[in-house]
Design a protein around this motif. Structure first.
Motif, PDB file in Angstrom:
ATOM      1  N   GLN A 199       0.828  -1.200   0.000  1.00 41.92           N
ATOM      2  CA  GLN A 199       0.000   0.000   0.000  1.00 41.92           C
ATOM      3  C   GLN A 199       0.861   1.247   0.000  1.00 41.92           C
ATOM      4  OE1 GLN A 199      -2.739   0.219   3.165  1.00 41.92           O
ATOM      5  NE2 GLN A 199      -3.736   2.047   2.438  1.00 41.92           N
TER       6      GLN A 199
ATOM      7  N   SER B  26       1.775   5.286   0.477  1.00 35.01           N
ATOM      8  CA  SER B  26       1.440   6.213   1.553  1.00 35.01           C
ATOM      9  C   SER B  26       0.289   7.101   1.134  1.00 35.01           C
ATOM     10  CB  SER B  26       2.665   7.067   1.888  1.00 35.01           C
ATOM     11  OG  SER B  26       3.029   7.849   0.766  1.00 35.01           O
ATOM     12  N   PRO B  27      -0.465   7.663   2.103  1.00 31.92           N
ATOM     13  CA  PRO B  27      -1.625   8.494   1.782  1.00 31.92           C
ATOM     14  C   PRO B  27      -1.289   9.679   0.909  1.00 31.92           C
ATOM     15  CG  PRO B  27      -1.632   7.871   4.096  1.00 31.92           C
ATOM     16  CD  PRO B  27      -0.321   7.418   3.545  1.00 31.92           C
TER      17      PRO B  27
ATOM     18  N   THR C 204      -8.040  -7.709   6.978  1.00 29.48           N
ATOM     19  CA  THR C 204      -6.739  -7.436   7.591  1.00 29.48           C
ATOM     20  C   THR C 204      -6.068  -8.758   7.973  1.00 29.48           C
ATOM     21  OG1 THR C 204      -7.749  -7.241   9.775  1.00 29.48           O
ATOM     22  CG2 THR C 204      -7.558  -5.231   8.462  1.00 29.48           C
TER      23      THR C 204
ATOM     24  N   TYR D 209      -2.410  -6.002   5.246  1.00 34.49           N
ATOM     25  CA  TYR D 209      -3.177  -4.797   5.511  1.00 34.49           C
ATOM     26  C   TYR D 209      -3.605  -4.769   6.972  1.00 34.49           C
ATOM     27  CZ  TYR D 209      -3.272  -5.120   0.440  1.00 34.49           C
ATOM     28  OH  TYR D 209      -2.901  -5.239  -0.866  1.00 34.49           O
ATOM     29  N   ASN D 210      -3.799  -3.548   7.463  1.00 33.95           N
ATOM     30  CA  ASN D 210      -4.191  -3.389   8.864  1.00 33.95           C
ATOM     31  C   ASN D 210      -5.433  -2.516   8.958  1.00 33.95           C
ATOM     32  OD1 ASN D 210      -3.354  -0.549   8.936  1.00 33.95           O
ATOM     33  ND2 ASN D 210      -1.255  -1.343   8.898  1.00 33.95           N
ATOM     34  N   ASP D 211      -5.823  -2.197  10.172  1.00 37.10           N
ATOM     35  CA  ASP D 211      -7.077  -1.472  10.382  1.00 37.10           C
ATOM     36  C   ASP D 211      -7.021  -0.021   9.924  1.00 37.10           C
ATOM     37  OD1 ASP D 211      -8.535  -3.610  11.416  1.00 37.10           O
ATOM     38  OD2 ASP D 211      -7.678  -3.331  13.413  1.00 37.10           O
ATOM     39  N   GLN D 212      -5.847   0.475   9.607  1.00 32.63           N
ATOM     40  CA  GLN D 212      -5.728   1.831   9.082  1.00 32.63           C
ATOM     41  C   GLN D 212      -5.482   1.839   7.568  1.00 32.63           C
ATOM     42  OE1 GLN D 212      -2.678   3.472  11.754  1.00 32.63           O
ATOM     43  NE2 GLN D 212      -4.289   4.721  12.685  1.00 32.63           N
ATOM     44  N   SER D 213      -5.480   0.683   6.962  1.00 31.42           N
ATOM     45  CA  SER D 213      -5.293   0.599   5.512  1.00 31.42           C
ATOM     46  C   SER D 213      -6.514   1.158   4.794  1.00 31.42           C
ATOM     47  CB  SER D 213      -5.079  -0.855   5.093  1.00 31.42           C
ATOM     48  OG  SER D 213      -3.898  -1.388   5.654  1.00 31.42           O
ATOM     49  N   ASP D 214      -6.268   1.795   3.675  1.00 32.81           N
ATOM     50  CA  ASP D 214      -7.355   2.257   2.810  1.00 32.81           C
ATOM     51  C   ASP D 214      -7.792   1.081   1.946  1.00 32.81           C
ATOM     52  OD1 ASP D 214      -9.051   3.381   0.962  1.00 32.81           O
ATOM     53  OD2 ASP D 214      -7.623   4.873   0.221  1.00 32.81           O
TER      54      ASP D 214
END
Length: 836
Positions: free
Chosen positions: A5, A7-8, A708, A712-717
């Motif tokens: 992923q 970065s934002p 997740t 991926y984690n809980d803050q992944s888009d």
């Protein structure tokens, strides 16, 4: 494909929640009685893609294309904006540095295998960290990549004209943009020429007659991502002739033999628009009240007369492209209607190859819309589409170079070509493999010191003198070599075309086999203290999209997908040699294959307390791994080493594995559901919901994250890949539906193996292995008639859908069906009918 992923900050555009409106109703059309279903194209027409408001976003726009050129039709409240791309147009710059620093396989392997397994990652070792950085350097450059070909704006005064929406008729590729002018509906109809790289536009009224022009201006925009160090594009304007045009020349690179022979190494493209009336440089007031004149590549349009336009995209060598204005005909209503008739012949032929009629509107819609997209995206004679096909703008379509990834991404879209009876659409893939053969042979020889061909993890349609992805982490995926050539064997298997096998498939398959045999016979992969057995191992290797190359190489041997695909291609080569009569010539290689298969490792397994014994991706894995690519079931698919025909014990293990298998999304929308269908386990309602979750407003399915605990984690888009581009790989969704209706990959036909009895369904001319075209209908829970055409006269084996009983009609007459499995010797072109 490696889907870490970003970065934002790389995704500043907000992802809007958009509603996809896909209604099976017709629109303003050029033929009457469109609701009457007489042909496969009529069935496709049911599934027009309709958007009832302006569609300003790239992913809201209607997709058009002819297999080479792609166009996205977007609409704003004040304009229609068209984005152009082409499979042949790439930024061909390529970095090929550090050739000597890459060394060879032995050098790297000898060091990697001695890195202690006490480290969490290989990059925690200083030597490997430095090597990895060096090996990654070329791929980390932003080029090569598909290069967007510019945009065209048709602007109008929104005080006088209102944009209502658009409708895309997938049966013939016409997009109708609906507008309201002076209280009356008008429609801008757009279509790509299916045989030439041009787009035609015609403004018509509700009676489909030419309408008065409503557009005030036309403008061409070069792509905003054009690098500053590119040569400045050249502008040509012929205002009296209604022409605006620009040509972009690409920077030079090392010339190929073809380029040297052509006398130039410069590639270019041009985008030209021509309207049916003169253009003028109008004046207007700017925001501050000052008077400004239209700049280059923009012109004003007269409100007198009708509106027709043609856009021509030319690409290739510079000298060919620079004559862009020569031979562009004046657009007219007659030109549009004449081309429409020619296009409809092309679309009629395309849709006539096969059809489905399903008691499930969404699944039927997915089948037709994705085959429509596929026809727009790929064709023989141009570069194979990459990750995002021929639609691009700015940086959309450039993630991961928009390239060819061989750990499923490039293979997957072509899965639909076989069972859907569109073998001609597999030819771009065949061409790609042929293009990569010299590079793959060189890599096998120079890097591995082995015969045959080792295919790269990633590649581009540009001149390459070295592997563009020599990074061990993913570059050591052995499965990519047999996977690369699997589609060539399937092409023969489904067509029965021995000329194709002899001239196009045999040598690439043989080269892959030579490499794999050599790799498995290496001292490090067979015998010795490490193995303590007589088996031939696949070592080292990397399971796709999980683990990577690990310290101690703990998950880097005998991975299920390596074993499954290597066995597949070994057996394919044995069959090819038998078919072509080359067994005596290939005696040594065939003997090696037999010896390896007789001492072949078993698929890795683990035990689940909930599901029992299961298959896993690599030896030593636990039962709770969250995969990206669903590789624990790779023996079922793509390995085709098991399925509904397996013995009860093995089938039970496959079922356990499917129920246990976790995938994080992003790369499994087609893949995992193909596996489920092969096992008769696909829940169609759940499949519908999953696809619906991934659908974009343009009707295509994006790659979205599903869970997740993997990468991926809980803050992944969860939508971070949605704006990467139009995901070409998901055009294979029809293949999943086909597997629910018909399976015949292992030599025995199964009808409706994953289709519920309570849903009616029928299909015509789905293709099965053995060169059989199959048609059947299930109504009210019963299959009463089956028609099979044997194109090549191979032996036919069918599991009779109603069991014993009924009769079969062949070229020799009628015969009662006495067994549950009907086996018949056929002759070429014979029609076999089963009735109950």
């Amino acid at each position: 494909m490696t889907t870490q992923q970003p970065s934002p900050k790389n995704f500043k555009l907000t992802l809007c929640l958009l509603v996809v409106l896909l209604f099976p109703i017709p629109f303003v059309a050029y033929k009457a009685n469109v609701l009457e279903v007489n042909t496969s194209r009529d069935l496709a027409k049911r599934h027009s893609i309709i958007y009832h408001k302006p569609a300003p976003d790239f992913f809201e726009g209607a997709l058009l294309g002819n297999g080479g050129m792609g166009v996205v039709v977007t609409t704003r409240p004040d304009a229609v904006v068209l984005y152009f791309g082409h499979n042949n147009v790439w930024d061909t710059r390529i970095a090929e540095e550090h050739k000597d620093d890459i060394k060879d396989f032995k050098y790297v392997f000898d060091r990697v295998k001695n890195i202690p397994d006490t480290l969490a990652k290989l990059t925690h070792n200083e030597w490997y960290k430095k090597y990895h950085k060096t090996a990654s350097g070329n791929y980390n450059k932003p080029f090569p990549r598909p290069f967007p070909c510019g945009s065209i704006v048709l602007g109008f005064d929104k005080r006088k004209v209102e944009l209502i929406g658009h409708t895309l008729d997938i049966s013939n590729g016409i997009c109708a943009v609906e507008l309201l002018a002076a209280g009356k509906k008008v429609f801008l109809h757009l279509m790509t020429d299916m045989n030439n790289d041009r787009l035609l536009m015609q403004l018509v009224d509700e009676s489909r007659e030419p309408a008065d022009n409503i557009f005030e201006r036309v403008k061409i925009l070069a792509d905003p991502s054009t690098p500053n160090d590119f040569p400045k594009y050249k502008v040509v304007e012929d205002l009296a002739a209604g022409v605006l045009s620009f040509t972009q020349v690409f920077p030079s690179q090392i010339p190929s033999k073809e380029e040297t022979a052509a006398g130039t190494k410069e590639k270019a493209f041009s985008l030209t628009v021509k309207v049916n009336a003169p253009i003028k440089k109008a004046k207007r007031l700017n925001l501050n009240g000052g008077v400004e004149k239209m700049a280059q590549l923009e012109g004003g349009l007269s409100n007198k007369g009708t509106f027709s336009a043609v856009v021509v995209l030319r690409e290739g060598f510079k000298d060919k492209v620079e004559g862009a204005l020569i031979g562009i005909v004046k657009p007219s209503y007659n030109l549009f209607t004449t081309l429409l008739r020619k296009n409809e012949v092309v679309w009629d032929e395309y849709w006539s190859k096969s059809s489905v009629e399903l008691g499930d509107t969404l699944l039927e819609q997915l089948w037709y819309s994705n085959l429509y997209f596929f026809n727009c995206a790929a064709k023989d004679g141009v570069n194979s589409p990459g990750l995002f096909a021929n639609w691009s703008y700015n940086n959309i379509g450039s993630e991961w170079h928009g390239d060819y990834h061989f750990n499923y991404n490039i293979q997957q879209p072509f899965w639909a070509t076989f069972s859907s009876n569109h073998l001609e659409k597999n030819l771009p893939y065949v061409n790609l493999i042929e293009f990569l053969m010299p590079l793959s042979r060189k890599w096998a020889s120079d890097y591995y010191g082995l015969p045959g061909a080792s295919f790269p993890h990633a590649a581009y349609p540009v001149s390459m003198t070295m592997n563009p992805y020599p990074i061990p982490d993913w570059g050591w995926q052995v499965s990519e070599t047999p996977w690369a050539v699997q589609g060539l064997w399937w092409h023969y298997l489904y067509s029965g075309d021995t000329a194709f096998l002899r001239t196009r498939a045999y040598e690439p398959i043989k080269a892959a086999v030579q490499f794999l045999v050599g790799y498995m016979k290496r001292e490090e992969a067979h015998g010795g203290d490490k193995w303590k057995d007589n088996k031939y191992h696949i070592y080292p290797t990397v399971p796709p999209e999980v683990h990577g190359l690990m310290p101690g190489l703990i998950y880097n041997y005998d991975c299920s997908i390596d074993l499954a695909l290597t066995k597949f291609i070994f057996k394919a080569f044995e069959n090819a040699a038998r078919t072509l009569g080359t067994a005596s010539v290939e005696h040594e290689l065939l003997s090696d294959i037999q010896k390896i298969l007789q001492n072949y490792p078993g698929y890795p397994t683990a035990y689940s307390s909930e599901f029992g014994e299961i298959f896993v991706a690599a030896p030593g894995e636990h039962d709770d791994v969250v995969y990206n690519v669903p590789i624990s079931l790779s023996p079922v698919f793509p390995g085709e080493d098991g399925g509904l025909h397996s013995d009860k014990s093995t089938l039970k293990k496959f079922i356990n594995t499917y129920r246990n298998q976790q995938t994080e999304g992003g790369n499994d929308l087609v893949f995992s559901n193909m596996q489920a269908a092969r096992l008769g386990l696909l829940d169609l309602e759940k499949f519908r919901r999953e696809v619906n979750y991934c659908l974009l407003p343009n009707g295509t399915a994006a790659n979205l994250v599903m869970q997740t605990r993997g990468r991926y984690n809980d803050q992944s888009d969860f939508r971070f890949m949605a704006r990467s581009g139009i995901w070409f790989e998901n055009f294979a969704l029809p293949a999943v539906i086909n597997e629910c209706l018909l399976q015949g990959y292992n030599g025995t036909l199964r009808l409706f193996p994953n289709w519920p009895k309570e849903k009616d369904a029928s299909f015509k001319n789905l293709r099965a292995a053995g060169a059989f075209l199959v048609s059947a209908t299930q109504k009210n829970g019963k299959v009463t008639e089956v028609k099979i055409v044997s194109e090549k006269g191979n032996q036919l084996s069918v599991i009779v859908p109603w069991g014993k009983g009924g009769f079969v009609v062949t070229a020799t007459g009628r015969k009662d069906i006495e067994d549950e499995v009907l086996v018949i010797e056929t002759v070429p072109s014979e029609v076999i009918t089963l009735r109950h």
